[in-house]
Design a protein around this motif. Sequence first.
Motif, PDB file in Angstrom:
ATOM      1  N   ARG A  63       0.852  -1.152   0.057  1.00 47.54           N
ATOM      2  CA  ARG A  63      -0.054   0.000   0.156  1.00 47.54           C
ATOM      3  C   ARG A  63       0.828   1.064   0.197  1.00 47.54           C
ATOM      4  O   ARG A  63       0.449   2.240  -0.566  1.00 47.54           O
ATOM      5  CB  ARG A  63      -0.991  -0.030   1.131  1.00 47.54           C
ATOM      6  N   ILE A  64       2.006   1.174   0.722  1.00 48.56           N
ATOM      7  CA  ILE A  64       2.911   2.280   0.842  1.00 48.56           C
ATOM      8  C   ILE A  64       3.511   2.625  -0.594  1.00 48.56           C
ATOM      9  O   ILE A  64       3.533   3.954  -1.317  1.00 48.56           O
ATOM     10  CB  ILE A  64       4.024   2.217   1.535  1.00 48.56           C
ATOM     11  N   ALA A  65       3.990   1.360  -1.469  1.00 51.46           N
ATOM     12  CA  ALA A  65       4.124   1.492  -2.872  1.00 51.46           C
ATOM     13  C   ALA A  65       3.320   2.112  -3.896  1.00 51.46           C
ATOM     14  O   ALA A  65       3.339   2.998  -4.670  1.00 51.46           O
ATOM     15  CB  ALA A  65       4.619   0.205  -3.252  1.00 51.46           C
ATOM     16  N   LEU A  66       1.856   1.585  -3.656  1.00 54.78           N
ATOM     17  CA  LEU A  66       1.000   2.038  -4.519  1.00 54.78           C
ATOM     18  C   LEU A  66       0.575   3.594  -4.068  1.00 54.78           C
ATOM     19  O   LEU A  66       0.023   4.279  -5.017  1.00 54.78           O
ATOM     20  CB  LEU A  66      -0.314   1.065  -4.217  1.00 54.78           C
ATOM     21  N   ILE A  77      -5.346  20.180  -3.498  1.00 59.58           N
ATOM     22  CA  ILE A  77      -5.259  18.663  -3.790  1.00 59.58           C
ATOM     23  C   ILE A  77      -4.038  18.144  -3.475  1.00 59.58           C
ATOM     24  O   ILE A  77      -4.240  16.823  -2.751  1.00 59.58           O
ATOM     25  CB  ILE A  77      -5.573  18.541  -5.233  1.00 59.58           C
ATOM     26  N   MET A  78      -3.006  18.779  -3.662  1.00 59.21           N
ATOM     27  CA  MET A  78      -1.730  17.979  -3.204  1.00 59.21           C
ATOM     28  C   MET A  78      -1.527  18.061  -1.575  1.00 59.21           C
ATOM     29  O   MET A  78      -0.927  16.952  -1.218  1.00 59.21           O
ATOM     30  CB  MET A  78      -0.517  18.857  -3.501  1.00 59.21           C
ATOM     31  N   ILE A  79      -2.032  19.024  -0.912  1.00 59.36           N
ATOM     32  CA  ILE A  79      -1.841  18.855   0.501  1.00 59.36           C
ATOM     33  C   ILE A  79      -2.706  17.505   1.213  1.00 59.36           C
ATOM     34  O   ILE A  79      -2.430  16.692   1.635  1.00 59.36           O
ATOM     35  CB  ILE A  79      -2.406  19.937   1.185  1.00 59.36           C
ATOM     36  N   TYR A  80      -4.025  17.603   0.622  1.00 58.44           N
ATOM     37  CA  TYR A  80      -4.659  16.561   1.319  1.00 58.44           C
ATOM     38  C   TYR A  80      -4.393  15.031   0.643  1.00 58.44           C
ATOM     39  O   TYR A  80      -4.849  14.066   1.254  1.00 58.44           O
ATOM     40  CB  TYR A  80      -6.359  16.871   0.789  1.00 58.44           C
ATOM     41  N   SER A  81      -3.740  15.097  -0.660  1.00 57.73           N
ATOM     42  CA  SER A  81      -3.462  13.707  -1.272  1.00 57.73           C
ATOM     43  C   SER A  81      -2.538  13.125  -0.347  1.00 57.73           C
ATOM     44  O   SER A  81      -2.343  11.843  -0.376  1.00 57.73           O
ATOM     45  CB  SER A  81      -2.935  13.939  -2.536  1.00 57.73           C
ATOM     46  N   ILE A  82      -1.734  13.766   0.610  1.00 57.26           N
ATOM     47  CA  ILE A  82      -0.858  13.061   1.358  1.00 57.26           C
ATOM     48  C   ILE A  82      -1.376  11.990   2.361  1.00 57.26           C
ATOM     49  O   ILE A  82      -0.875  11.142   2.861  1.00 57.26           O
ATOM     50  CB  ILE A  82      -0.057  14.010   2.512  1.00 57.26           C
ATOM     51  N   SER A  83      -2.900  12.174   2.582  1.00 55.66           N
ATOM     52  CA  SER A  83      -3.623  11.409   3.239  1.00 55.66           C
ATOM     53  C   SER A  83      -3.553   9.938   2.720  1.00 55.66           C
ATOM     54  O   SER A  83      -4.015   8.952   3.439  1.00 55.66           O
ATOM     55  CB  SER A  83      -4.873  11.816   3.691  1.00 55.66           C
ATOM     56  N   ILE A  84      -3.384   9.801   1.573  1.00 57.82           N
ATOM     57  CA  ILE A  84      -3.433   8.570   0.878  1.00 57.82           C
ATOM     58  C   ILE A  84      -2.231   7.734   1.503  1.00 57.82           C
ATOM     59  O   ILE A  84      -2.351   6.452   1.708  1.00 57.82           O
ATOM     60  CB  ILE A  84      -3.322   8.656  -0.596  1.00 57.82           C
ATOM     61  N   ILE A  85      -1.126   8.378   1.687  1.00 59.92           N
ATOM     62  CA  ILE A  85       0.026   7.472   2.378  1.00 59.92           C
ATOM     63  C   ILE A  85      -0.469   7.102   3.675  1.00 59.92           C
ATOM     64  O   ILE A  85      -0.154   5.936   4.190  1.00 59.92           O
ATOM     65  CB  ILE A  85       1.463   8.241   2.514  1.00 59.92           C
ATOM     66  N   LEU A  86      -1.094   7.929   4.652  1.00 57.98           N
ATOM     67  CA  LEU A  86      -1.354   7.595   5.955  1.00 57.98           C
ATOM     68  C   LEU A  86      -2.320   6.599   6.032  1.00 57.98           C
ATOM     69  O   LEU A  86      -2.635   5.838   6.799  1.00 57.98           O
ATOM     70  CB  LEU A  86      -2.092   8.982   6.426  1.00 57.98           C
ATOM     71  N   SER A  87      -3.237   6.591   4.798  1.00 50.66           N
ATOM     72  CA  SER A  87      -4.366   5.586   4.874  1.00 50.66           C
ATOM     73  C   SER A  87      -3.694   3.933   4.869  1.00 50.66           C
ATOM     74  O   SER A  87      -4.240   3.020   5.071  1.00 50.66           O
ATOM     75  CB  SER A  87      -5.151   5.440   3.601  1.00 50.66           C
ATOM     76  N   ALA A  88      -2.327   3.934   4.625  1.00 49.60           N
ATOM     77  CA  ALA A  88      -1.667   2.447   4.568  1.00 49.60           C
ATOM     78  C   ALA A  88      -1.817   1.932   5.917  1.00 49.60           C
ATOM     79  O   ALA A  88      -1.744   0.718   6.175  1.00 49.60           O
ATOM     80  CB  ALA A  88      -0.013   2.839   4.015  1.00 49.60           C
ATOM     81  N   PHE A  89      -1.744   2.744   6.825  1.00 48.10           N
ATOM     82  CA  PHE A  89      -1.709   2.226   8.271  1.00 48.10           C
ATOM     83  C   PHE A  89      -3.272   1.517   8.656  1.00 48.10           C
ATOM     84  O   PHE A  89      -3.353   1.117   9.874  1.00 48.10           O
ATOM     85  CB  PHE A  89      -1.418   3.273   9.289  1.00 48.10           C
ATOM     86  N   ASN A  90      -4.089   1.530   7.655  1.00 48.36           N
ATOM     87  CA  ASN A  90      -5.509   0.879   7.982  1.00 48.36           C
ATOM     88  C   ASN A  90      -5.256  -0.520   8.084  1.00 48.36           C
ATOM     89  O   ASN A  90      -5.937  -1.378   8.611  1.00 48.36           O
ATOM     90  CB  ASN A  90      -6.359   1.099   7.006  1.00 48.36           C
TER      91      ASN A  90
END
Length: 448
Positions: free
Chosen positions: A103-106, A131-144
């Motif tokens: 998920r981190i890689a994706l 958009i770029m600021i909020y898109s960082i949350s994609i990386i954080l979602s890996a911790f799900n």
Amino acid sequence: MRFPFSSTINSVLRLSETKEKILRNLFWSVVGKIVTLLGGLLVGIIVARYLGPEKYGLMNYVISIVTIFMIFSQFGFDLIEIREESKKPHLRDYIIGTVFYLRIALALITLLAIVIYVYTCEGDSYVRLLIMIYSISIILSAFNVARNHFTALVWNEYIVKTEIFRTLVGIALKIILLLYHASLTWFVLALLFDALLLATGYLVSYKKKIDNPLKWRFNSKVARYFIQQSFPLLLSGAAIIVYERIDQVMLGNMLDKTCVGHYSVAVRFVEILIFIPTIIAQTVSPILAKHYQENKQLYKRNAEIFLNITLWMSIIASVILCIISYPVIKLTFGSQYLPAVPILSIMSFKVIGAALAQTSGQLIIIEKRQKWVSLRNIIGCIVCIILNIILIGKYGAIGAAIVSIITIFVSGFITNLIISPYIHIFKMQVSSLIYGWKDIVYVRQLLK
């Protein structure tokens, strides 16, 4: 911590340890969902009244774009991870670790795709920044992945406590931003902080209750298996997210962000009502699954009651919301959002489609007929995009509201007619629409 009043419940219902665990898990799921929905509504009201329709619409536009991209970083891994951890607990660290690193890689690939998107499709530099600021949350979602482990163990209590804490802190933070008259950028940063808080909470809970996350390991064989197993779920999940979020993106591109703001307000209330079929399905599904294994006749009758009660409670709720849409918008979001009233009046009937989709979806899972579920969602996604292109241009946000209803009826109802293994469910749905109101009095029978 034991389920509240567990001694009383056990003495009355004589629950086994397994059933008590399921009931406790369900209790925390419901509590978490209620707090999240009501907290989200409260925050939405506070922020929307402060920002106004245009800026509030822009914020929801940004959220929708990132959410659509995020589904590709998730790759449908969640359900497979939960299933495999339940079956092979001894491989826990390899399963969680492999999914986490995938998920981190994706997520990094997805971030690159977002960069390409914003610099080719977004002409406004400020919108690009948000958009770029909020898109960082994609990386954080890996911790799900840590959250999924608690789900596999049927320990929703720890997940929900983390999510409730996040919700309360999020409300407090946004109130502080209001008091300091912060700009929209700070509210988007607050959304990113919510994601950071949630990821941190999952990790802390995992370390406290399970083990050290540093023990997570990547395994190439496990990775290949997960990619093969998850790809069909990616298609289905992507279709669902697209037809749930594409309307706000298309409104923002074809019209303006103010329309998105009005539309988002209507969506807030509809999401709360959709909780009705969701909680009924979560409560009744384990019982129906047991009946399906032990007594097909009893299952058939109770499945009909389940569908009838869920559908007609949703119909009643939709009609009520439609009638009171004006005072609801006026008293909560204020006069500046009154253009959302006709949108909400129409979208309230989306709850009926959600009831049809969720009940049929649960029956499909119980009967182990999931093979064609992706097709339902893909058809719904195609219908959604085509009709939005046509109707948004003609009718604006009203057109998008109409499309949202058509889409969910197509994916959760009409497709059952054209997919042969689901025709018997379509017949049950038709019968429920006509005669289902008679079964509301039998609600207690479902819990037997």
